[in-house]
Design a protein around this motif. Structure first.
Motif, PDB file in Angstrom:
ATOM      1  N   PHE A  76       1.521  -4.516   9.137  1.00 58.19           N
ATOM      2  CA  PHE A  76       0.197  -4.362   9.720  1.00 58.19           C
ATOM      3  C   PHE A  76       0.214  -4.618  11.290  1.00 58.19           C
ATOM      4  O   PHE A  76      -0.417  -3.872  11.772  1.00 58.19           O
ATOM      5  CB  PHE A  76      -0.877  -5.338   9.019  1.00 58.19           C
ATOM      6  N   ILE A  77       0.899  -5.701  11.700  1.00 61.80           N
ATOM      7  CA  ILE A  77       0.986  -5.934  13.088  1.00 61.80           C
ATOM      8  C   ILE A  77       1.569  -4.407  14.001  1.00 61.80           C
ATOM      9  O   ILE A  77       1.097  -4.169  14.771  1.00 61.80           O
ATOM     10  CB  ILE A  77       1.991  -7.040  13.437  1.00 61.80           C
ATOM     11  N   ILE A  78       2.591  -3.962  13.113  1.00 62.66           N
ATOM     12  CA  ILE A  78       3.237  -2.717  13.837  1.00 62.66           C
ATOM     13  C   ILE A  78       2.388  -1.600  13.919  1.00 62.66           C
ATOM     14  O   ILE A  78       2.256  -0.947  14.727  1.00 62.66           O
ATOM     15  CB  ILE A  78       4.533  -2.354  13.227  1.00 62.66           C
ATOM     16  N   LEU A  79       1.698  -1.307  12.764  1.00 61.56           N
ATOM     17  CA  LEU A  79       0.625  -0.193  12.664  1.00 61.56           C
ATOM     18  C   LEU A  79      -0.681  -0.544  13.633  1.00 61.56           C
ATOM     19  O   LEU A  79      -0.988   0.372  14.112  1.00 61.56           O
ATOM     20  CB  LEU A  79       0.362  -0.149  11.431  1.00 61.56           C
ATOM     21  N   SER A  80      -0.939  -1.721  13.749  1.00 59.55           N
ATOM     22  CA  SER A  80      -1.979  -1.898  14.523  1.00 59.55           C
ATOM     23  C   SER A  80      -1.673  -1.908  16.051  1.00 59.55           C
ATOM     24  O   SER A  80      -2.416  -1.046  16.916  1.00 59.55           O
ATOM     25  CB  SER A  80      -2.395  -3.439  14.409  1.00 59.55           C
ATOM     26  N   LYS A  81      -0.528  -2.012  16.485  1.00 57.30           N
ATOM     27  CA  LYS A  81       0.013  -1.867  17.721  1.00 57.30           C
ATOM     28  C   LYS A  81       0.131  -0.306  18.092  1.00 57.30           C
ATOM     29  O   LYS A  81      -0.077   0.233  19.369  1.00 57.30           O
ATOM     30  CB  LYS A  81       1.314  -2.451  18.147  1.00 57.30           C
TER      31      LYS A  81
END
Length: 272
Positions: free
Chosen positions: A124-129
């Motif tokens: 989720f953090i990667i896709l959010s960035k």
């Protein structure tokens, strides 16, 4: 004597099949009952009155057509991507010699034991960035390659003699030409199987799209069904009707492709 020996085996198979069929039959039966008959005791297996209006009402309560469209777009993209990536990766692991091939393949297989809960937050953090959260990209791109599909297709490619590969190269066929013109046509049952598994996984996915989407217009069918169940918690007939038309497409597809599934497992040497 041989007939009597088979009786216990068939009894076990009948019991196992019944344990899987009965819940589905009960779901369909409940979806056709009136609210009064749903709570009737003792319960009835066959509805006294078939209430088909439950399906029409459940379909109109929430935007199920949009949920189905989202699911079809996501599932079709994932199936296409999985087939392409699995063919390429399995071809490399099965027919090419390069340093660390077996070690790399074992490393890939070890990733299968990692539960989704472990990588959900980092993903989720990667896709959010990347700005992909609440888009189709977040629901499609991370699932375009699947380890089990690569493993299954690799087993199939390894079963095809290398003499075919050598003969094709002598006749002027390129390495990629050998893959798409010879290996893929000879592996249709296995390719259909991995496509079916990718379809089932995408169709039944719940946690991932629940976390990665915010807007109603991007919800796939399982997330939409969950929201519908929250709204209609006491309307068991409507809930069962919605569940029935949500799972019916994949059940039909599986029955149409079950021959290829069995054949692919037999050729790959996997016992189930």
């Amino acid at each position: 004597m041989r007939l009597f020996r088979r009786i216990p085996i068939h009894l076990i198979l009948i019991i196992g099949a019944s344990s899987m069929v009965l819940p589905f039959f009960w779901m369909v039966s409940t979806s056709l009952k009136t609210p009064q008959e749903v709570f009737q005791f003792p319960p009835t297996w066959i509805p006294k009155q078939l209430v088909f209006s439950n399906y029409r009402q459940a379909w109109s309560e929430v935007p199920f057509p949009r949920y189905f469209l989202n699911t079809v777009i996501i599932a079709a993209s994932v199936v296409f991507g999985v087939i392409i990536t699995s063919c390429l990766a399995a071809y490399a692991f099965a027919k090419f010699e390069f340093p660390g091939r077996e070690t790399l393949f074992i490393f890939f297989l070890s990733m299968m034991i990692v539960p989704q809960a472990v990588y959900l937050v980092p993903s989720f953090i990667i896709l959010s960035k990347l700005g992909w959260v609440d888009t189709y990209l977040a629901l499609i791109v991370p699932w375009l390659a699947q380890i089990f599909s690569i493993f299954l297709l690799r087993q199939q490619f390894r079963a095809i003699p290398n003499d075919y590969f050598d003969a094709a190269l002598i006749d002027g066929c390129s390495r990629m030409g050998f893959l798409w013109k010879i290996l893929v046509p000879l592996s249709k049952p296995t390719i259909i199987t991995i496509g079916l598994f990718a379809l089932l996984g995408s169709w039944n996915s719940f946690i991932w799209p629940l976390v990665m989407t915010n807007s109603d217009s991007l919800r796939p069918i399982q997330v939409g069904l969950s929201y519908f169940a929250q709204e209609q918690g006491t309307e068991h007939g409507l809930m069962m009707a919605a569940a029935t038309f949500c799972v019916a497409p994949v059940i039909i597809i599986y029955f149409l492709a079950q021959k290829q599934v069995i054949e692919s497992y037999a050729k790959s040497g996997i016992k189930g």
